[in-house]
Design a protein around this motif. Structure first.
Motif, PDB file in Angstrom:
ATOM      1  N   TYR A 208      48.293  37.405  42.756  1.00 12.57           N
ATOM      2  CA  TYR A 208      47.921  38.120  41.536  1.00 12.57           C
ATOM      3  C   TYR A 208      46.500  38.674  41.681  1.00 12.57           C
ATOM      4  N   ALA A 209      46.327  39.874  41.200  1.00  7.53           N
ATOM      5  CA  ALA A 209      44.988  40.451  41.058  1.00  7.53           C
ATOM      6  C   ALA A 209      44.683  40.538  39.571  1.00  7.53           C
ATOM      7  N   PHE A 210      43.429  40.312  39.211  1.00 13.71           N
ATOM      8  CA  PHE A 210      43.094  40.311  37.785  1.00 13.71           C
ATOM      9  C   PHE A 210      41.630  40.677  37.609  1.00 13.71           C
ATOM     10  N   GLU A 211      41.331  41.221  36.431  1.00 13.31           N
ATOM     11  CA  GLU A 211      39.964  41.620  36.096  1.00 13.31           C
ATOM     12  C   GLU A 211      39.284  40.489  35.337  1.00 13.31           C
ATOM     13  N   SER A 212      38.082  40.155  35.762  1.00 10.43           N
ATOM     14  CA  SER A 212      37.376  39.013  35.169  1.00 10.43           C
ATOM     15  C   SER A 212      37.121  39.206  33.684  1.00 10.43           C
ATOM     16  N   THR A 213      36.954  40.447  33.249  1.00 11.15           N
ATOM     17  CA  THR A 213      36.659  40.696  31.833  1.00 11.15           C
ATOM     18  C   THR A 213      37.831  40.381  30.919  1.00 11.15           C
ATOM     19  N   ASP A 214      39.037  40.232  31.497  1.00 17.09           N
ATOM     20  CA  ASP A 214      40.196  39.831  30.695  1.00 17.09           C
ATOM     21  C   ASP A 214      40.217  38.332  30.416  1.00 17.09           C
ATOM     22  N   HIS A 215      39.405  37.571  31.146  1.00 17.87           N
ATOM     23  CA  HIS A 215      39.495  36.108  31.078  1.00 17.87           C
ATOM     24  C   HIS A 215      38.166  35.414  30.818  1.00 17.87           C
ATOM     25  N   SER A 216      37.068  36.096  31.044  1.00 19.11           N
ATOM     26  CA  SER A 216      35.748  35.473  30.874  1.00 19.11           C
ATOM     27  C   SER A 216      34.812  36.468  30.213  1.00 19.11           C
ATOM     28  N   SER A 217      34.115  36.000  29.191  1.00 24.61           N
ATOM     29  CA  SER A 217      33.147  36.867  28.485  1.00 24.61           C
ATOM     30  C   SER A 217      31.712  36.445  28.781  1.00 24.61           C
TER      31      SER A 217
END
Length: 708
Positions: A70-79
């Motif tokens: 899986y690839a994911f953007e950090s801004t979707d999971h960490s603020s």
């Protein structure tokens, strides 16, 4: 045979061809080109990348039909916010075995990289994540923490000039990767540390549920909201002043004491069967002008107004659409009138622990008109009674302490030394009249302190304050203040706190004259110019007074630009040479180095040229310094009438012709106090001594005449 029957073999063949080649065709909702390119770099074998999907958003990556990860953007999971007050935008790759395939930087606002060291140092740092197992904890720089629990720990090389930034980046990577791993990979799901005690039950009515805290009430009155907003709720359509702004009732439903009493035995059993393993349920009811969901809320979706927060992490809630909108009618008790109710699902990967403190967050968004809206974020404690649960000891290592706390612990000796220096400086200013009587000793003390400021505070501890800190604070106040952002750099935080307090006691001069590393460097340059016997250029007072306004104009431009664009403000803040000289020690592209050397070169001939005419930080401190409580610098009747010695000796030009001190410009070097107490420099003292000696001579000559 019909036409359709004859075409069936052909249609089947076309469907089979489309099925086979579909992985090679671009999807309509494929990732943006920049993200697609970064994903391909993280998964070189990938032949297909699906669109972003899932409650925990990810891009599934395949080689043909085999899932690679899986690839994911950090801004979707960490603020987690960076040093500039904005989060890093990272793309992270995680394979099916829980190994990080790498990290790519999609965007950031860290000034030290954008306008200083460049992105190469940042890219070299994130390269360390390639092929790193997520099960191994990572620490960045500093001392290696204990691993007495037998868990191996990996230590990444940090970046000496950007310690805070890379620590925050590391936390962003790990937080987002763990969230994805808990949602999609086996072996990462955290078992709850508390399970409901199913043997505890006692019939209770609504009032008893409230009294025992099994249903928790959160009342928001209109006056409270108006105080937070700064104006009346009457400005917003739909807001009624004679009723509660919002009244919420919250109940954790997994325990029989709350769930069975509220839903009844059959409803409670049906709820339990509707929840998957590890999932939990929360009942929310509300009434008033502003409810927990808007009127157009879509069933079975996540509420935009409501979040659960635990350990600083936001936990998304998902509407279960329980009883299809007739939830209030199916309750086993009779709640207050005019309520709206939903049961929300807390998913397993959120790792919510009901026996630990949490907060319910209400996002308030009030539309005044089509152009103007007001936003507030309100929180209320939420913790079910721990006695309703069986508490289990965690099988994994305890949750690490917050990032900012670990940074403070690692830099304890720097903070201790800095605190001692600030205490010494406070004593110097408190007893300045006593200390300044010893001219040579005072000059040695001041010279030593400035050297300490330049070498330790500036070059070593990276404690150079900047106007960027002011713009970041203003943006934080606008967007939502979070003290943790400022706690990330303990040296900067302590210096800012001390400087802010000192502004109301001594004015701006204490920082500008004693604690600014670049100011100390300018003092060193001025001393060098005097030793080389370079001619000092004196600027005529009328021109000098006009030039002083330049720094206030620069400050105004920076503040306005920060509200328009943080990136623009960061670029304009390069008017400060602090980053080039102190943070990067002149290791930078030549235009920045040339600008910094030009300012220092002018300082050889014009005492502290930059401080006097260009420094926006000094201008900001001067504005606040006008609120000081005292005017500490002593003046006597002879000052300015006729004595001009202090004025002529003041390198910064902060003494008026009539002897008054201009505290907006004064850097509190205390040289005028030294002169005042020096019998060989103060003209009034010298004149008084000469008059006394003359009187003694006259008295002596008169005595001789009398004797003769």
């Amino acid at each position: 045979m019909s036409m359709f029957s004859r075409l069936q073999p052909t249609l089947r063949l076309l469907a089979l061809i489309l099925l086979l080649i579909s992985p090679l065709l671009p999807a309509d909702s494929a990732p943006p080109p920049k993200v697609q390119e970064a994903i391909q770099a993280l998964f070189p074998q990938a032949t297909r990348v699906d669109a972003k999907q899932g409650d925990v958003p990810v891009y599934p990556v395949y080689q043909l039909n085999e899932l690679l990860g899986y690839a994911f953007e950090s801004t979707d999971h960490s603020s987690l916010q960076g040093f500039a007050g904005k989060p890093f935008h990272l793309l992270v790759g995680l394979d099916v075995d829980g190994v990080l395939t790498g990290v790519r930087v999609l965007g950031h606002h860290e000034p030290v990289f954008l306008h200083g060291m460049g992105d190469k140092a940042l890219l070299d740092f994130v390269e360390q994540y390639r092929q790193h197992p997520l099960s191994k904890p990572v620490v960045v720089g500093g001392r290696k923490p204990d691993s007495s629990d037998g868990q191996s720990i990996t230590q990444f090389d940090g970046i000496s000039k950007a310690t805070v930034s890379v620590v925050i980046l590391n936390e962003s990577v790990l937080q987002s990767a763990l969230a994805v791993a808990r949602a999609y990979l086996e072996g990462f799901t955290s078992a709850p540390l508390a399970t409901p005690r199913m043997d505890l039950f006692e019939p209770l009515d609504w009032q008893q549920l409230l009294e025992r805290g099994l249903v928790q009430r959160w009342l928001l009155k209109p006056d409270e909201l108006e105080q937070r907003l700064g104006h009346s709720l009457e400005h917003y359509p739909g807001m009624v002043h004679d009723q509660a702004f919002s009244e919420l009732f919250l109940a954790y439903l997994d325990t029989p004491m709350s769930g069975r009493n509220l839903l009844g035995e059959q409803g409670f059993a049906r709820l339990q069967s509707s929840l998957r393993d590890g999932e939990q349920a929360l009942l929310v009811m509300s009434r008033g002008s502003y409810r927990h969901v808007p009127e157009d809320f879509t069933a079975a979706s996540s509420p935009s107004r409501l979040l659960l927060v635990q350990n600083g992490q936001a936990i998304e809630l998902h509407d279960m659409d329980f009883d299809n909108g007739a939830l209030l009618d199916s309750l086993a008790i009779t709640p207050p009138d005019d309520l709206q109710a939903h049961i929300f699902r807390i998913k397993t990967h959120a790792a919510y622990n009901p026996a630990q403190p949490a907060q319910v967050r209400l996002n308030v968004n009030l539309q005044r008109n089509h152009l103007v809206e007001s936003q507030l974020v309100l929180e209320h404690p939420f913790e079910p009674d721990p006695r309703l649960f069986e508490i289990h000891q965690p099988s994994a290592a305890a949750k690490p302490s917050p990032v900012w706390l670990r940074l403070w612990q690692e830099r304890w000796w720097q903070l201790a030394l800095l605190g001692s220096a600030l205490l010494l400086l406070s004593l110097i200013f408190t007893f300045q009249h006593r200390i300044s009587r010893h001219t040579r000793a005072f000059h040695l003390l001041r010279g030593g302190f400035l050297l300490f400021t330049l070498v330790f505070i500036g070059l070593y501890a990276q404690g150079q304050l900047s106007v960027v800190n002011i713009t970041t604070l203003l943006l934080a106040l606008v967007d939502g203040f979070d003290i943790r952002v400022f706690l990330m750099d303990p040296v900067i935080f302590v210096l800012w706190s001390f400087t802010f307090i000192s502004l109301f006691v001594w004015g701006r001069g204490l920082f500008c004259g004693w604690l600014c590393p670049f100011g100390a460097l300018q003092d060193l340059v001025a001393w060098l110019g005097q030793k080389l016997r370079l001619r000092q250029w004196k600027i005529a007072e009328p021109l000098h007074r006009r030039l002083q306004w330049i720094k206030y104009g620069i400050l105004l431009v920076l503040l306005v630009s920060a509200l328009l664009s943080q990136t623009l403000a960061e670029r304009l803040a390069e008017v400060e040479p602090f980053k080039t000289t102190i943070t990067l020690f002149l290791i930078r592209s030549w235009p920045f180095v040339a600008y910094a050397l030009l300012l220092l070169g002018l300082g050889l001939f014009i005492h502290k040229f930059y401080c006097r005419y260009l420094c926006p930080l000094g201008a900001g401190l001067a504005v606040l310094g006008r609120l000081r409580l005292f005017s500490w610098l002593k003046r006597i009747d002879a000052c300015g009438k006729p004595c001009q010695h202090c004025r002529n000796h003041c390198g910064i030009g902060a003494i008026h012709r009539d002897g008054r001190i201009d505290y907006d410009e004064c850097i509190q070097c205390l040289e005028c106090i030294v002169i005042l107490h020096d019998d060989q420099q103060c003209v009034a003292t010298i004149s008084a001594r000469k008059k006394a000696e003359k009187s003694q001579r006259k008295a002596g000559s008169g005595a001789l005449i009398y004797k003769s």
